[in-house]
Design a protein around this motif. Structure first.
Motif, PDB file in Angstrom:
ATOM      1  N   THR A  98      -2.336   9.002  -6.278  1.00 55.15           N
ATOM      2  CA  THR A  98      -1.421   7.877  -6.489  1.00 55.15           C
ATOM      3  C   THR A  98      -1.290   7.548  -7.973  1.00 55.15           C
ATOM      4  O   THR A  98      -0.227   7.123  -8.429  1.00 55.15           O
ATOM      5  CB  THR A  98      -1.921   6.637  -5.729  1.00 55.15           C
ATOM      6  OG1 THR A  98      -3.258   6.349  -6.124  1.00 55.15           O
ATOM      7  CG2 THR A  98      -1.888   6.867  -4.229  1.00 55.15           C
TER       8      THR A  98
ATOM      9  N   ASN B 149       4.360   1.203  -7.122  1.00 57.45           N
ATOM     10  CA  ASN B 149       4.616   0.748  -5.751  1.00 57.45           C
ATOM     11  C   ASN B 149       3.592  -0.316  -5.336  1.00 57.45           C
ATOM     12  O   ASN B 149       3.154  -0.375  -4.195  1.00 57.45           O
ATOM     13  CB  ASN B 149       4.603   1.915  -4.755  1.00 57.45           C
ATOM     14  CG  ASN B 149       5.989   2.508  -4.569  1.00 57.45           C
ATOM     15  OD1 ASN B 149       6.717   2.696  -5.552  1.00 57.45           O
ATOM     16  ND2 ASN B 149       6.354   2.788  -3.339  1.00 57.45           N
ATOM     17  N   THR B 150       3.222  -1.125  -6.311  1.00 58.27           N
ATOM     18  CA  THR B 150       2.282  -2.222  -6.076  1.00 58.27           C
ATOM     19  C   THR B 150       2.856  -3.487  -6.698  1.00 58.27           C
ATOM     20  O   THR B 150       3.423  -3.451  -7.787  1.00 58.27           O
ATOM     21  CB  THR B 150       0.916  -1.933  -6.713  1.00 58.27           C
ATOM     22  OG1 THR B 150       0.411  -0.703  -6.205  1.00 58.27           O
ATOM     23  CG2 THR B 150      -0.082  -3.037  -6.402  1.00 58.27           C
TER      24      THR B 150
ATOM     25  N   GLY C  64       5.222  -4.195   2.912  1.00 62.08           N
ATOM     26  CA  GLY C  64       4.796  -2.995   3.622  1.00 62.08           C
ATOM     27  C   GLY C  64       5.948  -2.218   4.213  1.00 62.08           C
ATOM     28  O   GLY C  64       5.876  -0.992   4.358  1.00 62.08           O
ATOM     29  N   GLU C  65       7.029  -2.912   4.556  1.00 65.15           N
ATOM     30  CA  GLU C  65       8.199  -2.225   5.110  1.00 65.15           C
ATOM     31  C   GLU C  65       8.873  -1.341   4.074  1.00 65.15           C
ATOM     32  O   GLU C  65       9.645  -0.455   4.427  1.00 65.15           O
ATOM     33  CB  GLU C  65       9.186  -3.250   5.661  1.00 65.15           C
ATOM     34  CG  GLU C  65       8.633  -4.039   6.847  1.00 65.15           C
ATOM     35  CD  GLU C  65       9.582  -5.105   7.335  1.00 65.15           C
ATOM     36  OE1 GLU C  65      10.686  -5.210   6.752  1.00 65.15           O
ATOM     37  OE2 GLU C  65       9.238  -5.827   8.290  1.00 65.15           O
ATOM     38  N   ARG C  66       8.587  -1.585   2.779  1.00 66.53           N
ATOM     39  CA  ARG C  66       9.123  -0.736   1.708  1.00 66.53           C
ATOM     40  C   ARG C  66       8.034   0.113   1.067  1.00 66.53           C
ATOM     41  O   ARG C  66       8.180   0.617  -0.037  1.00 66.53           O
ATOM     42  CB  ARG C  66       9.775  -1.622   0.633  1.00 66.53           C
ATOM     43  CG  ARG C  66      11.063  -2.279   1.066  1.00 66.53           C
ATOM     44  CD  ARG C  66      12.293  -1.877   0.303  1.00 66.53           C
ATOM     45  NE  ARG C  66      12.136  -1.483  -1.083  1.00 66.53           N
ATOM     46  CZ  ARG C  66      13.024  -1.747  -2.032  1.00 66.53           C
ATOM     47  NH1 ARG C  66      14.083  -2.488  -1.761  1.00 66.53           N
ATOM     48  NH2 ARG C  66      12.861  -1.308  -3.251  1.00 66.53           N
ATOM     49  N   ASP C  67       6.915   0.251   1.774  1.00 65.11           N
ATOM     50  CA  ASP C  67       5.799   1.076   1.297  1.00 65.11           C
ATOM     51  C   ASP C  67       5.223   0.560  -0.022  1.00 65.11           C
ATOM     52  O   ASP C  67       4.771   1.345  -0.864  1.00 65.11           O
ATOM     53  CB  ASP C  67       6.226   2.542   1.149  1.00 65.11           C
ATOM     54  CG  ASP C  67       6.531   3.184   2.490  1.00 65.11           C
ATOM     55  OD1 ASP C  67       5.872   2.812   3.483  1.00 65.11           O
ATOM     56  OD2 ASP C  67       7.437   4.029   2.548  1.00 65.11           O
ATOM     57  N   TYR C  68       5.249  -0.740  -0.197  1.00 63.98           N
ATOM     58  CA  TYR C  68       4.606  -1.345  -1.351  1.00 63.98           C
ATOM     59  C   TYR C  68       3.261  -1.921  -0.930  1.00 63.98           C
ATOM     60  O   TYR C  68       3.114  -2.464   0.157  1.00 63.98           O
ATOM     61  CB  TYR C  68       5.462  -2.471  -1.936  1.00 63.98           C
ATOM     62  CG  TYR C  68       6.416  -2.018  -3.017  1.00 63.98           C
ATOM     63  CD1 TYR C  68       6.122  -2.214  -4.363  1.00 63.98           C
ATOM     64  CD2 TYR C  68       7.609  -1.389  -2.691  1.00 63.98           C
ATOM     65  CE1 TYR C  68       6.992  -1.797  -5.360  1.00 63.98           C
ATOM     66  CE2 TYR C  68       8.498  -0.973  -3.672  1.00 63.98           C
ATOM     67  CZ  TYR C  68       8.182  -1.179  -5.011  1.00 63.98           C
ATOM     68  OH  TYR C  68       9.046  -0.767  -5.997  1.00 63.98           O
ATOM     69  N   ARG C  69       2.290  -1.791  -1.824  1.00 63.00           N
ATOM     70  CA  ARG C  69       0.985  -2.403  -1.614  1.00 63.00           C
ATOM     71  C   ARG C  69       0.927  -3.714  -2.392  1.00 63.00           C
ATOM     72  O   ARG C  69       1.685  -3.915  -3.340  1.00 63.00           O
ATOM     73  CB  ARG C  69      -0.126  -1.469  -2.086  1.00 63.00           C
ATOM     74  CG  ARG C  69      -0.225  -0.171  -1.283  1.00 63.00           C
ATOM     75  CD  ARG C  69      -1.067   0.849  -2.006  1.00 63.00           C
ATOM     76  NE  ARG C  69      -0.448   1.231  -3.282  1.00 63.00           N
ATOM     77  CZ  ARG C  69      -1.050   1.898  -4.241  1.00 63.00           C
ATOM     78  NH1 ARG C  69      -2.318   2.252  -4.097  1.00 63.00           N
ATOM     79  NH2 ARG C  69      -0.421   2.211  -5.355  1.00 63.00           N
TER      80      ARG C  69
END
Length: 649
Positions: free
Chosen positions: A59, A70-71, A96-101
């Protein structure tokens, strides 16, 4: 041909994948990052090699390659506060729906620690959400430009950074008006953190109301945001000799309730206590806490929507403020009968003209989880008011016989004429179909009266559940399934609620239920088991506390004149401090049942299905249960109440 991958026991690297697929490291990188420019055959080879080697891309390396992590960071002042947990949940689920932490920083409410945490978190993330920041206004505005993209929750908009929040002043208005309607004139506000914008908004609203009302005194005491701060304020609250306390949030109210209990002070008999936020535990406090609902999880989701727009290069917007709503519960009651050791003076009816009602309509409430319905009244001068709420009852505890109910039901001036889970009877829920026993199952809640034993808590509680509904203007239709205590289907109810404007200051609600079953129904009450005069069971209306309550019936005045009588109607005239309202309950003249009525230890009434003997309903036969009501701002005489009752049926 691709080489057969070798398993060495160590994590595979991008070089291992490149060798196995016989491609370059750059090609592997483009495939792993989803680039569409790679040849389909090369993509297949890379994916097969990566799968065989169980390759997990770095990552860190990917972030360096793509220029993003993506955080996102979420900075909160106190993660132990359930309110901030709900905001965080809203952001996390949406991200989370956009793959972000989500990276979380807790600053413990310290502005200097907050400044350091904000700067450090922003360096590690693509964007940041600041929740109720404690920095002063000037420092926050100096810092925000360097944080872009950023979103702020619960601060005043600056025209540059997207800001979301709730109308905390409107919630404070509702709490204060609620307490004033109960006759309280000296109120305490246990304030929150000085740098909290919601605290400032609430305090400004309370000061404005107090300044505009003759005889109203507002005492401000330093508080905080924790249970401990509320607990420590107990003695200070009592020393100022106020009759009601408005706490900054529910946690502060919990602490105060605990300390008052230790000091032997009864709530709400001696003093009323209210909170703010309606966190999940508020309805389980002792007594259940009157509070204000703010949907913090939705605020978190809304903040993510604003952040997404910035990440996608779109312009900022400041969405409208969420409008909180009051949840009256058992912790607030009428002003004590004596204040400072002397009798309370009788309040005079208000001379302020009541709002003029013009139209009514049922609509879905978008702010509640279980799809409740609200009855909206249109008032003169383009104002609107929630006059009634049809609650699904999905979260009613099983021991209370879970059921849908109406609460609150209000006059056009906003006076509540219902109450739920009061301290005297936790299983009372506004207006509901509450029957002591149907084929051995309790749909009343609480204890069951057993012959020769008395009230006994049994595992016999049934459940009512709305399975279908529709609305047409002022009419709400619901199909309700009744299940017995074993979970088996018992009967089906077709419920019709019709609302109409009767005059400029009165509106009516007509409830008609049609019950039918494939089985014979046996309806009983404590009276049929030998408890004289306790024939309750049917449509039951529980009213809230008042300074004074006068009961009027067709055959005379007073509870004794109405209880057990065959009166077509009954009226409750309630004074709430300087304000007064009348509730008229009217039965269908073609089928009048004896009234079960209480007005001393609590206020409530309903036609009794099994007043002195059990009621049997043959299979397939329809049992119709009905009750009309008129909500009037002002005091009605017996003649006026009778005339209003005649307009319902």
């Amino acid at each position: 041909m691709p080489q057969q991958p070798r398993h060495t026991g160590k994590p595979a690297t991008i070089d291992d994948v490149a060798r196995a697929a016989q491609v370059s490291r750059a090609t592997v990188s483009r495939v792993m990052n989803g680039k569409a420019t790679v040849d389909a055959e090369l993509t297949r080879r890379v994916q097969e090699a990566a799968s065989s080697l169980r390759y997990q891309p770095s990552t860190t390396a990917r972030s360096l390659s793509l220029g993003r992590t993506n955080t996102v960071a979420v900075v909160v002042p106190d993660l132990t506060n359930p309110m901030f947990q709900e905001v965080l949940r809203g952001v996390s689920e949406a991200a989370g729906e956009r793959d972000y932490r989500v990276l979380v920083a807790d600053t413990a409410g310290d502005p200097e620690q907050e400044r350091r945490s904000i700067s450090d978190a922003r360096r590690r993330c693509d964007a940041i959400v600041l929740v109720s920041p404690r920095l002063d206004e000037a420092d926050l505005r100096d810092l925000l430009p360097a944080l872009h993209p950023a979103v702020v929750i619960n601060r005043l908009p600056d025209g540059v950074t997207p800001t979301v929040g709730a109308d905390y002043a409107a919630g404070a208005d509702q709490v204060m008006e609620h307490l004033l309607s109960l006759g309280h004139e000296h109120l305490v506000y246990l304030s929150g953190p000085p740098r909290s914008e919601p605290n400032r908004a609430r305090l400004d609203a309370m000061r404005r109301i107090a300044a505009g009302r003759a005889g109203v005194q507002l005492t401000e005491l330093p508080g905080g945001a924790s249970i401990g701060s509320g607990y420590r304020a107990g003695e200070s609250v009592l020393e100022c000799r106020a009759t009601a306390v408005m706490a900054y949030n529910d946690l502060v109210a919990f602490g105060l309730l605990a300390r008052l209990n230790e000091l032997g002070v009864a709530v709400p008999t001696d003093i009323s206590v209210t909170g703010y936020d309606n966190i999940a535990l508020s309805r389980f406090s002792l007594p259940p806490l009157t509070t204000v609902t703010v949907h913090h999880q939705q605020l978190g989701a809304l903040a993510w929507e604003q952040l997404t727009a910035l990440l996608d290069g779109l312009g900022r917007t400041d969405p409208p403020l969420w409008i909180p709503h009051l949840e009256p519960r058992a912790s607030s009651g009428v002003v004590p009968a004596t204040v400072h050791g002397r009798p309370r003076a009788e309040a005079q009816p208000t001379l302020t003209p009541a709002p003029v009602l013009t139209a009514l309509a049922w609509q879905e409430n978008p702010d509640v989880e279980h799809g409740d319905r609200v009855l909206i009244g249109d008032l003169a001068e383009d104002h609107r008011l929630e006059l009634a709420r049809a609650v699904s009852g999905a979260d009613v505890p099983p021991v209370h016989s879970s059921r849908p109910y109406l609460h609150p039901v209000r006059t056009g001036a906003g006076l509540d004429l219902t109450e739920v889970t009061p301290a005297d009877h936790r299983h009372h829920y506004g207006v509901s179909m509450a029957v002591a026993l149907v084929n051995g199952s309790s749909f009343w809640g609480g204890r069951t009266y057993v012959r020769d034993e008395g009230p006994t808590l049994l595992a016999n509680h049934g459940r009512q559940q709305v399975v279908a509904e529709s609305v047409d203007g002022g009419r709400l239709h619901q199909e309700v399934l009744w299940s017995d205590h074993a979970g088996s289907d018992l009967l089906t109810e077709q419920r019709h609620l019709d609302a109409a404007v009767l005059g400029p200051h009165a509106w009516s609600l007509r409830w008609r239920s049609e019950l039918s079953s494939q089985h014979e129904l046996l309806i009983e009450s404590p009276a049929t088991a030998g408890r004289r005069g306790a024939g309750y069971g049917g449509l039951f209306w529980r009213l809230g506390p008042a300074t004074t309550t006068t009961v009027i019936g067709a055959h005379g005045e007073g509870a004794d004149a109405v209880h057990g009588s065959i009166s077509p109607w009954v009226a409750f005239v309630q004074h709430r401090g300087p304000r007064v309202a009348t509730l008229v309950l009217a039965q269908d003249p073609e089928h009048v049942l004896p009234w079960f009525l209480r007005a001393d230890d609590y206020v409530g009434a309903g036609p009794a299905l099994a007043w002195s003997s059990p009621l049997r309903v043959p299979p397939g036969e329809i049992l119709t249960v009905s009750l009309g009501a008129v909500m009037l701002d002002g005091a009605a005489t017996a003649e006026e109440a009778e005339a209003l009752a005649a307009q319902v049926w």
